[in-house]
Design a protein around this motif. Sequence first.
Motif, PDB file in Angstrom:
ATOM      1  N   GLY A   1       8.349  10.043  10.275  1.00 45.99           N
ATOM      2  CA  GLY A   1       9.738   9.607  10.301  1.00 45.99           C
ATOM      3  C   GLY A   1      10.502  10.229   9.151  1.00 45.99           C
ATOM      4  N   PRO A   2      11.833  10.328   9.271  1.00 45.51           N
ATOM      5  CA  PRO A   2      12.624  10.988   8.222  1.00 45.51           C
ATOM      6  C   PRO A   2      12.574  10.289   6.881  1.00 45.51           C
ATOM      7  CG  PRO A   2      14.050   9.881   9.822  1.00 45.51           C
ATOM      8  CD  PRO A   2      12.681   9.853  10.383  1.00 45.51           C
ATOM      9  N   ALA A   3      12.350   8.983   6.872  1.00 46.28           N
ATOM     10  CA  ALA A   3      12.348   8.243   5.609  1.00 46.28           C
ATOM     11  C   ALA A   3      10.956   8.077   5.021  1.00 46.28           C
ATOM     12  CB  ALA A   3      12.996   6.873   5.818  1.00 46.28           C
TER      13      ALA A   3
ATOM     14  N   LEU B   1       5.029   6.562  -0.692  1.00 45.86           N
ATOM     15  CA  LEU B   1       6.002   5.481  -0.470  1.00 45.86           C
ATOM     16  C   LEU B   1       5.243   4.154  -0.347  1.00 45.86           C
ATOM     17  CD1 LEU B   1       8.924   4.531   0.174  1.00 45.86           C
ATOM     18  CD2 LEU B   1       8.354   4.961   2.590  1.00 45.86           C
ATOM     19  N   LYS B   2       5.659   3.145  -1.103  1.00 45.37           N
ATOM     20  CA  LYS B   2       5.033   1.841  -1.049  1.00 45.37           C
ATOM     21  C   LYS B   2       5.609   1.034   0.104  1.00 45.37           C
ATOM     22  CE  LYS B   2       2.310   2.111  -4.655  1.00 45.37           C
ATOM     23  NZ  LYS B   2       2.554   1.248  -5.821  1.00 45.37           N
TER      24      LYS B   2
ATOM     25  N   VAL C   1       0.860  -1.183   0.000  1.00 46.22           N
ATOM     26  CA  VAL C   1       0.000   0.000   0.000  1.00 46.22           C
ATOM     27  C   VAL C   1       0.894   1.230   0.000  1.00 46.22           C
ATOM     28  CG1 VAL C   1      -1.927  -1.114   1.192  1.00 46.22           C
ATOM     29  CG2 VAL C   1      -0.142   0.019   2.516  1.00 46.22           C
ATOM     30  N   ALA C   2       0.319   2.345  -0.403  1.00 44.96           N
ATOM     31  CA  ALA C   2       1.065   3.603  -0.421  1.00 44.96           C
ATOM     32  C   ALA C   2       0.788   4.390   0.848  1.00 44.96           C
ATOM     33  CB  ALA C   2       0.682   4.426  -1.643  1.00 44.96           C
ATOM     34  N   VAL C   3       1.817   5.005   1.374  1.00 45.50           N
ATOM     35  CA  VAL C   3       1.631   5.914   2.512  1.00 45.50           C
ATOM     36  C   VAL C   3       0.782   7.089   2.032  1.00 45.50           C
ATOM     37  CG1 VAL C   3       2.772   7.401   4.175  1.00 45.50           C
ATOM     38  CG2 VAL C   3       3.822   5.218   3.531  1.00 45.50           C
ATOM     39  N   ALA C   4      -0.318   7.373   2.738  1.00 47.28           N
ATOM     40  CA  ALA C   4      -1.261   8.411   2.308  1.00 47.28           C
ATOM     41  C   ALA C   4      -1.183   9.620   3.235  1.00 47.28           C
ATOM     42  CB  ALA C   4      -2.683   7.857   2.295  1.00 47.28           C
ATOM     43  N   LYS C   5      -1.526  10.782   2.682  1.00 44.38           N
ATOM     44  CA  LYS C   5      -1.615  12.005   3.461  1.00 44.38           C
ATOM     45  C   LYS C   5      -3.083  12.407   3.517  1.00 44.38           C
ATOM     46  CE  LYS C   5       0.678  16.439   4.165  1.00 44.38           C
ATOM     47  NZ  LYS C   5       1.668  17.405   3.621  1.00 44.38           N
TER      48      LYS C   5
ATOM     49  N   GLU D   1       8.833  -1.617  -0.227  1.00 48.04           N
ATOM     50  CA  GLU D   1       8.572  -2.569  -1.297  1.00 48.04           C
ATOM     51  C   GLU D   1       9.806  -3.384  -1.657  1.00 48.04           C
ATOM     52  OE1 GLU D   1       6.072  -2.351  -5.494  1.00 48.04           O
ATOM     53  OE2 GLU D   1       7.321  -0.659  -4.884  1.00 48.04           O
ATOM     54  N   ASP D   2      11.003  -2.812  -1.503  1.00 46.16           N
ATOM     55  CA  ASP D   2      12.236  -3.529  -1.846  1.00 46.16           C
ATOM     56  C   ASP D   2      12.806  -4.303  -0.665  1.00 46.16           C
ATOM     57  OD1 ASP D   2      13.080  -1.491  -0.272  1.00 46.16           O
ATOM     58  OD2 ASP D   2      14.436  -0.575  -1.737  1.00 46.16           O
ATOM     59  N   GLY D   3      12.065  -4.406   0.435  1.00 47.53           N
ATOM     60  CA  GLY D   3      12.492  -5.238   1.547  1.00 47.53           C
ATOM     61  C   GLY D   3      13.247  -4.524   2.640  1.00 47.53           C
ATOM     62  N   ARG D   4      13.397  -3.237   2.587  1.00 49.33           N
ATOM     63  CA  ARG D   4      14.088  -2.505   3.648  1.00 49.33           C
ATOM     64  C   ARG D   4      13.084  -2.127   4.745  1.00 49.33           C
ATOM     65  NH1 ARG D   4      19.150  -0.827   2.491  1.00 49.33           N
ATOM     66  NH2 ARG D   4      19.870  -1.093   0.336  1.00 49.33           N
TER      67      ARG D   4
END
Length: 447
Positions: free
Chosen positions: A434-436, A441-442, A77-81, A413-416
């Motif tokens: 958070g800073p990241a 962001l998926k 899912v995508a982080v939503a605002k 999405e890439d496993g991090r």
Amino acid sequence: MSGMFTDRDEAGAGGAEVEPEQEGTAPPRAPGRRRSRTVLVAAAVAVVAAIAVVGALGLGGGGGEGPAAPPRAGSTVAVAKETLVERTTVEGQLGYGTEIPLPAKASGTVTWLPEAGTVAERGDTLLRVDDRPVVLLYGALPMYRELGMTTGTATPDTGTSTPPAPGGAGGKGDGTKGGTDGGTGTGTEGGTGTEGGTGTGTAQPPAPPPPAPPQPLRGMDVLQFESNLAALGYTGFTVDEKFTSGTERAVKRWQKALGLPETGRVGLGDVVYASGRIRLGQASVRLGAAAGENVLGYTGTSRKVVVNASAQEASWAVRGTEVTVGLPDGTPVKGEVASVGKQATAPGGEGGAGGAAPTIPVTITIADQRSLGRLESGPVSVEYVGRKRENVLTVPVAALVALAEGGHGLETEDGRFVTARTGLFAEGKVEVSGPALRAGLKVRIPQ
């Protein structure tokens, strides 16, 4: 030698009998080769699993991001605002509110009562006392006196003439009124005599003064009554603070329509004032009982909801706050906080029952009465907005993972794995920062 070898080969190929193996004897196998292969495969699987666990727990990662790990199965899912709203549901009771005693001031015997649930409006009969109707009118000022023209006060005679003295005493004769000074003679108003003499005569008593005409009654209660009388169609007077002869004539026409003696006066118990249409409750007396102010109770005609809200958690209960009322069949209805009680009450008396917290009554009105259908009373739910966070990053609660070093994180999405500070939880979502983290962001929802 060669022939011997040839004979053996031919025997094996030609189907010569071979000595059968003994029953229960295992076939020969190369020692240690297959067992070593099994051990190597198991070790490899354990290493891969350990790497996956380390990646999932975020071990070895510092700052906002962790090292890449093999992606796990699950949707992304995508982080939503968006705006996140916390909603809370409490229990309430639908009805018409608490009944108020009808302020009827008529005295006598109750001869007629309405059915419970009857809706009365201006001009309707609420009950009958001594077979006289008690009529509903609209207004805020209670009926506190009889209304009608006031009786005038007679004006006393203030003339300067005085009646004659008995016997003509003190009269002065002039030849026609009883003689001259010191002389004698007969007069027309007195008798005979000299100055200071004696005489005979009769004095007429003064006539009683005529009664003064009735005077208009004045007051705000007159204005309130005349407004109702005009609204019922009885006119011919000026609606003001004076009860005049025009008002009296209109009252007589109204009394005739009610079947009352046409006196032109309104008795103290003939009228009851209310703010508008009312719904009559169950009578507290039977026919034949003495009338009083507690004969009938009444409420408004609009259904409302009362919530006994916790006094410690009633910050949401502010006049004008919008809420959602859930009916027993699940239908949502819009409501609004109309009033909030100022006195907290402990359930079950002082100290409460079982340590229950004190509550305050919160009244909620429903503008669209038709949305309630035919339901008049019963338990309902009330949903209100507790906290609200506008324009914040959110993800489904299921996307959160626990990090080994503490706190929560999200798997990209890439496993991090990236750290995420949590805020408001509401509607299956959670506020994250958070800073990241950024909108779009998926992140992965683990299975």
